[in-house]
Write a protein that holds these residues in place. Structure first.
Motif, PDB file in Angstrom:
ATOM      1  N   ASP A  18    -117.638 -18.071  36.216  1.00  0.00           N
ATOM      2  CA  ASP A  18    -117.412 -16.908  35.359  1.00  0.00           C
ATOM      3  C   ASP A  18    -118.698 -16.377  34.730  1.00  0.00           C
ATOM      4  O   ASP A  18    -118.880 -15.167  34.609  1.00  0.00           O
ATOM      5  N   ILE A  19    -119.587 -17.264  34.361  1.00  0.00           N
ATOM      6  CA  ILE A  19    -120.780 -16.840  33.619  1.00  0.00           C
ATOM      7  C   ILE A  19    -121.887 -16.342  34.531  1.00  0.00           C
ATOM      8  O   ILE A  19    -122.591 -15.378  34.202  1.00  0.00           O
ATOM      9  N   GLY A  20    -122.058 -16.968  35.684  1.00  0.00           N
ATOM     10  CA  GLY A  20    -123.202 -16.611  36.514  1.00  0.00           C
ATOM     11  C   GLY A  20    -124.483 -17.069  35.827  1.00  0.00           C
ATOM     12  O   GLY A  20    -124.588 -18.209  35.379  1.00  0.00           O
ATOM     13  N   TYR A  21    -125.459 -16.174  35.704  1.00  0.00           N
ATOM     14  CA  TYR A  21    -126.726 -16.535  35.049  1.00  0.00           C
ATOM     15  C   TYR A  21    -126.636 -16.442  33.532  1.00  0.00           C
ATOM     16  O   TYR A  21    -127.325 -17.152  32.815  1.00  0.00           O
ATOM     17  N   CYS A  22    -125.799 -15.541  33.023  1.00  0.00           N
ATOM     18  CA  CYS A  22    -125.630 -15.432  31.576  1.00  0.00           C
ATOM     19  C   CYS A  22    -124.473 -14.494  31.269  1.00  0.00           C
ATOM     20  O   CYS A  22    -124.048 -13.724  32.124  1.00  0.00           O
ATOM     21  N   ASP A  23    -123.958 -14.582  30.052  1.00  0.00           N
ATOM     22  CA  ASP A  23    -122.963 -13.615  29.580  1.00  0.00           C
ATOM     23  C   ASP A  23    -123.740 -12.420  29.055  1.00  0.00           C
ATOM     24  O   ASP A  23    -124.175 -12.390  27.900  1.00  0.00           O
ATOM     25  N   LEU A  24    -123.926 -11.438  29.893  1.00  0.00           N
ATOM     26  CA  LEU A  24    -124.795 -10.311  29.560  1.00  0.00           C
ATOM     27  C   LEU A  24    -124.314  -9.561  28.329  1.00  0.00           C
ATOM     28  O   LEU A  24    -125.106  -9.180  27.453  1.00  0.00           O
ATOM     29  N   THR A  25    -122.999  -9.355  28.224  1.00  0.00           N
ATOM     30  CA  THR A  25    -122.447  -8.631  27.078  1.00  0.00           C
ATOM     31  C   THR A  25    -122.739  -9.359  25.772  1.00  0.00           C
ATOM     32  O   THR A  25    -123.211  -8.769  24.798  1.00  0.00           O
ATOM     33  N   ALA A  26    -122.465 -10.656  25.743  1.00  0.00           N
ATOM     34  CA  ALA A  26    -122.693 -11.432  24.527  1.00  0.00           C
ATOM     35  C   ALA A  26    -124.169 -11.494  24.167  1.00  0.00           C
ATOM     36  O   ALA A  26    -124.549 -11.400  22.992  1.00  0.00           O
ATOM     37  N   ARG A  79     -93.489 -17.500  19.686  1.00  0.00           N
ATOM     38  CA  ARG A  79     -94.494 -16.435  19.628  1.00  0.00           C
ATOM     39  C   ARG A  79     -95.142 -16.423  18.242  1.00  0.00           C
ATOM     40  O   ARG A  79     -94.467 -16.571  17.226  1.00  0.00           O
ATOM     41  N   GLY A  80     -96.451 -16.279  18.217  1.00  0.00           N
ATOM     42  CA  GLY A  80     -97.183 -16.246  16.960  1.00  0.00           C
ATOM     43  C   GLY A  80     -97.762 -17.580  16.541  1.00  0.00           C
ATOM     44  O   GLY A  80     -98.543 -17.649  15.588  1.00  0.00           O
ATOM     45  N   THR A  81     -97.406 -18.648  17.245  1.00  0.00           N
ATOM     46  CA  THR A  81     -97.934 -19.967  16.909  1.00  0.00           C
ATOM     47  C   THR A  81     -99.431 -20.032  17.207  1.00  0.00           C
ATOM     48  O   THR A  81     -99.882 -19.616  18.281  1.00  0.00           O
ATOM     49  N   VAL A  82    -100.199 -20.567  16.263  1.00  0.00           N
ATOM     50  CA  VAL A  82    -101.623 -20.803  16.498  1.00  0.00           C
ATOM     51  C   VAL A  82    -101.763 -22.115  17.264  1.00  0.00           C
ATOM     52  O   VAL A  82    -101.407 -23.184  16.767  1.00  0.00           O
ATOM     53  N   MET A  83    -102.284 -22.043  18.475  1.00  0.00           N
ATOM     54  CA  MET A  83    -102.382 -23.205  19.342  1.00  0.00           C
ATOM     55  C   MET A  83    -103.645 -24.020  19.051  1.00  0.00           C
ATOM     56  O   MET A  83    -103.627 -25.237  19.099  1.00  0.00           O
ATOM     57  N   LEU A  84    -104.726 -23.328  18.798  1.00  0.00           N
ATOM     58  CA  LEU A  84    -105.956 -23.991  18.369  1.00  0.00           C
ATOM     59  C   LEU A  84    -106.816 -22.968  17.652  1.00  0.00           C
ATOM     60  O   LEU A  84    -106.608 -21.760  17.785  1.00  0.00           O
ATOM     61  N   ASP A  85    -107.773 -23.460  16.870  1.00  0.00           N
ATOM     62  CA  ASP A  85    -108.770 -22.562  16.298  1.00  0.00           C
ATOM     63  C   ASP A  85    -110.152 -23.087  16.643  1.00  0.00           C
ATOM     64  O   ASP A  85    -110.348 -24.296  16.844  1.00  0.00           O
ATOM     65  N   VAL A  86    -111.090 -22.183  16.772  1.00  0.00           N
ATOM     66  CA  VAL A  86    -112.448 -22.536  17.157  1.00  0.00           C
ATOM     67  C   VAL A  86    -113.419 -21.710  16.335  1.00  0.00           C
ATOM     68  O   VAL A  86    -113.213 -20.517  16.111  1.00  0.00           O
ATOM     69  N   SER A  87    -114.453 -22.350  15.871  1.00  0.00           N
ATOM     70  CA  SER A  87    -115.454 -21.652  15.069  1.00  0.00           C
ATOM     71  C   SER A  87    -116.840 -22.160  15.418  1.00  0.00           C
ATOM     72  O   SER A  87    -117.020 -23.277  15.915  1.00  0.00           O
ATOM     73  N   GLY A  88    -117.832 -21.317  15.155  1.00  0.00           N
ATOM     74  CA  GLY A  88    -119.210 -21.663  15.466  1.00  0.00           C
ATOM     75  C   GLY A  88    -119.937 -20.469  16.020  1.00  0.00           C
ATOM     76  O   GLY A  88    -119.590 -19.315  15.706  1.00  0.00           O
ATOM     77  N   THR A  89    -120.930 -20.705  16.834  1.00  0.00           N
ATOM     78  CA  THR A  89    -121.722 -19.627  17.418  1.00  0.00           C
ATOM     79  C   THR A  89    -120.821 -18.650  18.168  1.00  0.00           C
ATOM     80  O   THR A  89    -120.152 -19.026  19.138  1.00  0.00           O
ATOM     81  N   ALA A  90    -120.814 -17.410  17.713  1.00  0.00           N
ATOM     82  CA  ALA A  90    -119.904 -16.417  18.287  1.00  0.00           C
ATOM     83  C   ALA A  90    -120.163 -16.191  19.763  1.00  0.00           C
ATOM     84  O   ALA A  90    -119.231 -15.998  20.553  1.00  0.00           O
ATOM     85  N   ARG A  91    -121.435 -16.202  20.134  1.00  0.00           N
ATOM     86  CA  ARG A  91    -121.763 -16.027  21.552  1.00  0.00           C
ATOM     87  C   ARG A  91    -121.050 -17.072  22.418  1.00  0.00           C
ATOM     88  O   ARG A  91    -120.475 -16.753  23.456  1.00  0.00           O
ATOM     89  N   SER A  92    -121.094 -18.304  21.993  1.00  0.00           N
ATOM     90  CA  SER A  92    -120.510 -19.396  22.771  1.00  0.00           C
ATOM     91  C   SER A  92    -118.999 -19.250  22.902  1.00  0.00           C
ATOM     92  O   SER A  92    -118.433 -19.422  23.985  1.00  0.00           O
TER      93      SER A  92
END
Length: 278
Positions: A18-26, A79-92
């Motif tokens: 999916d990433i290839g060489y980099c996430d260009l948008t991020a 519907r609406g259940t939070v399955m997981l949350d993730v925080s940290g570097t937005a790019r990642s």
């Protein structure tokens, strides 16, 4: 049940694909120091499958990310259940997002459909089992998803058991000869199953002392008769042409197992999203 080592190898491949060489948008739009907090939300009622794999993808891409899982595989959520949350570097987070969503949507879709098939068999002794008709590279996880939905696994691979099918029988010159040839070197804890497409073959397989007989594309009448002939001496598996509309009637014939590729091949991905945490 799946192997973490094998899963990590898959994750590396998925991310590279999916990433290839980099996430260009991020890289262009988000500064390296920017932090984000996001939640994976169920957008429909579903059976969870692959949630720990999702968390592992985030952590493998960026070990500094903080991931908290709130549901378990096999759990039915609304519907609406939070399955997981993730925080940290937005790019990642945003770089790994699609890979995470793809695998959980796929696996939970299989678990969802499996649950529907299991429900259609309610009130019978039959158990639902899967097949080897899985997505190449995803067998381990797709079979795990089947168990999350209440099904059982058939062979995980060709080395998991001996299944003598029509072409094997043709080469060997009959069921009895095929079974005799297989028994000579069969590992002591390995099951031997024979595919039969007629009642005459069922009787031949029974006489050959096999462990499981597969009733391949038989009519309901023939399956019912096969159950009578066998009388509980070996396990019977019904297979071929099984779908959600037919599986209930097949289960009521008295067979022990029903296998279908539909729970993998016909499963639609569920709707899950990753949204900014409130």
């Amino acid at each position: 049940m799946y192997d973490v080592f094998q899963t990590d190898r898959l994750i590396d491949f998925w991310l590279a694909e999916d990433i290839g060489y980099c996430d260009l948008t991020a890289q262009l739009m988000i500064e390296a120091h920017e932090i984000g907090a996001f939640a994976m939300n169920a957008r429909e009622t579903l059976i969870v499958a692959g949630i720990d794999v999702a968390a592992r993808i985030f952590r493998r891409y960026d070990p500094t990310l903080e991931v908290n899982v709130h549901v378990k595989d096999g759990e039915k959520i609304e519907r609406g259940t939070v399955m997981l949350d993730v925080s940290g570097t937005a790019r990642s987070v945003l770089t790994a997002e699609r890979t995470v969503l793809n695998i959980v949507q796929r696996l939970s879709g299989i678990a969802n459909l499996t649950e529907q098939y299991v429900a259609a068999m309610a009130g019978t002794k039959a158990r639902l089992i899967d097949t080897r008709k899985t997505t190449p590279g995803l067998r381990m996880l797709e079979k795990h998803a089947v168990t999350c939905g209440g099904g059982l696994n058939h062979r995980l691979g060709l080395d998991n058991g001996v299944m003598i099918k029509d072409n094997h029988i043709a080469v060997c010159g009959g069921i009895a000869k095929a079974v005799q040839r297989a028994r000579k070197q069969l590992p002591v804890l390995t099951k031997l199953e024979v595919e039969c497409d007629s009642l005459a073959q069922v009787e031949e397989a029974l006489a050959a002392n096999v462990d499981v007989i597969m009733l391949d594309n038989m009519s309901l009448e023939d399956m019912t008769r096969a159950v009578e002939i066998v009388g509980g001496r070996v396990m019977l598996e019904a297979s071929g042409g099984i779908n959600l509309a037919t599986i209930g009637a097949v289960a009521r014939t008295g067979v022990d197992y029903i296998s279908t590729s539909k729970i993998n091949q016909a499963a639609a991905c569920v709707d899950i999203g990753l949204d900014e945490a409130e």
